[in-house]
Design a protein around this motif. Sequence first.
Motif, short mmCIF file in Angstrom:
data_model
loop_
_atom_site.label_atom_id
_atom_site.label_comp_id
_atom_site.label_asym_id
_atom_site.label_seq_id
_atom_site.Cartn_x
_atom_site.Cartn_y
_atom_site.Cartn_z
N LEU A 92 0.84 -1.20 0.00
CA LEU A 92 0.00 0.00 0.00
C LEU A 92 0.87 1.25 0.00
O LEU A 92 0.66 2.17 -0.80
N CYS A 93 1.87 1.28 0.88
CA CYS A 93 2.75 2.45 0.97
C CYS A 93 3.55 2.64 -0.31
O CYS A 93 3.73 3.78 -0.78
N GLN A 94 4.03 1.54 -0.91
CA GLN A 94 4.76 1.65 -2.17
C GLN A 94 3.87 2.22 -3.26
O GLN A 94 4.30 3.05 -4.06
N TYR A 95 2.62 1.79 -3.29
CA TYR A 95 1.66 2.32 -4.28
C TYR A 95 1.48 3.82 -4.09
O TYR A 95 1.46 4.59 -5.06
N LEU A 96 1.34 4.24 -2.83
CA LEU A 96 1.16 5.67 -2.55
C LEU A 96 2.40 6.46 -2.95
O LEU A 96 2.29 7.59 -3.46
N VAL A 97 3.57 5.90 -2.73
CA VAL A 97 4.82 6.56 -3.15
C VAL A 97 4.86 6.68 -4.67
O VAL A 97 5.14 7.75 -5.23
N ASP A 98 4.53 5.59 -5.35
CA ASP A 98 4.61 5.57 -6.82
C ASP A 98 3.59 6.47 -7.49
O ASP A 98 3.87 7.08 -8.53
N HIS A 99 2.37 6.54 -6.92
CA HIS A 99 1.28 7.23 -7.61
C HIS A 99 0.92 8.59 -7.01
O HIS A 99 0.32 9.42 -7.70
N TYR A 100 1.27 8.81 -5.73
CA TYR A 100 0.86 10.05 -5.07
C TYR A 100 2.01 10.71 -4.30
O TYR A 100 1.77 11.51 -3.39
N GLY A 101 3.24 10.35 -4.63
CA GLY A 101 4.39 10.95 -3.97
C GLY A 101 4.43 10.67 -2.47
O GLY A 101 5.06 11.42 -1.72
N GLY A 102 3.75 9.61 -2.05
CA GLY A 102 3.73 9.24 -0.63
C GLY A 102 2.72 10.03 0.18
O GLY A 102 2.62 9.85 1.40
N ASP A 103 1.94 10.88 -0.47
CA ASP A 103 0.96 11.74 0.21
C ASP A 103 -0.41 11.07 0.16
O ASP A 103 -1.12 11.14 -0.84
N ALA A 104 -0.79 10.42 1.25
CA ALA A 104 -2.05 9.67 1.27
C ALA A 104 -3.26 10.56 0.98
O ALA A 104 -4.19 10.16 0.28
N GLU A 105 -3.23 11.78 1.48
CA GLU A 105 -4.38 12.67 1.29
C GLU A 105 -4.57 13.06 -0.17
O GLU A 105 -5.68 13.40 -0.60
N ALA A 106 -3.49 12.99 -0.96
CA ALA A 106 -3.60 13.31 -2.38
C ALA A 106 -4.55 12.36 -3.10
O ALA A 106 -5.09 12.70 -4.16
N LEU A 107 -4.76 11.21 -2.52
CA LEU A 107 -5.70 10.23 -3.08
C LEU A 107 -7.09 10.82 -3.26
O LEU A 107 -7.78 10.55 -4.24
N TRP A 108 -7.51 11.64 -2.31
CA TRP A 108 -8.86 12.21 -2.39
C TRP A 108 -8.90 13.73 -2.55
O TRP A 108 -9.94 14.30 -2.84
#
Length: 197
Positions: A92-108
Amino acid sequence: MEKTLRLAQEPQADALLSRSPLADLVGMLLDQQVPMEWAFSGPYTIARRMGADDLDAHEIAAYDPDEFAALLSAKPAVHRYPGSMARRVQQLCQYLVDHYGGDAEALWRDAADGEELLGRLKALPGYGPQKAQIFLALLGKQLGVRPPGWREAAGVYGEEHSYRSVADITGPESLARVRAHKQEMKRAAKAARDDGS
């Protein structure tokens, strides 16, 4: 507006959930085959064992997998299946790093509507359709993340005044109501299986 989540039913763990989007995502990921409070206490336990006051997607993704599994396995274990959950948390964390620069809030943060946000959640490792809808409902009901159509995208979990999931838990009383609903669903499913045999 300051949000206060009460999913772990433990003040320090809930304080982390209330301020950390990544902790929320990890807690939801852990919320399977263990009591909800155990799952949502997990992010706080992980952060504490890493010597931090919050989770960092870059740090978790880069952690040695065996050492991270050992961190989650130390007593008391973060989950009933700490090894497999350690792997899922790192994915999950690797996905967030790859797709959102590690910023979980950027998801929404910039989701145009509920369907787009639901699609982003479903793309997360370890998030199936139901988990994605429940998390979307949690965002809308308790964290003020309400893109157009969020209730519809969350399905039954987005309904007002329902007690179906963690999205509806704001304290011990609502926790008891959600538990009662889940028990009723299990009884109904068992009765349907028994009738069909």
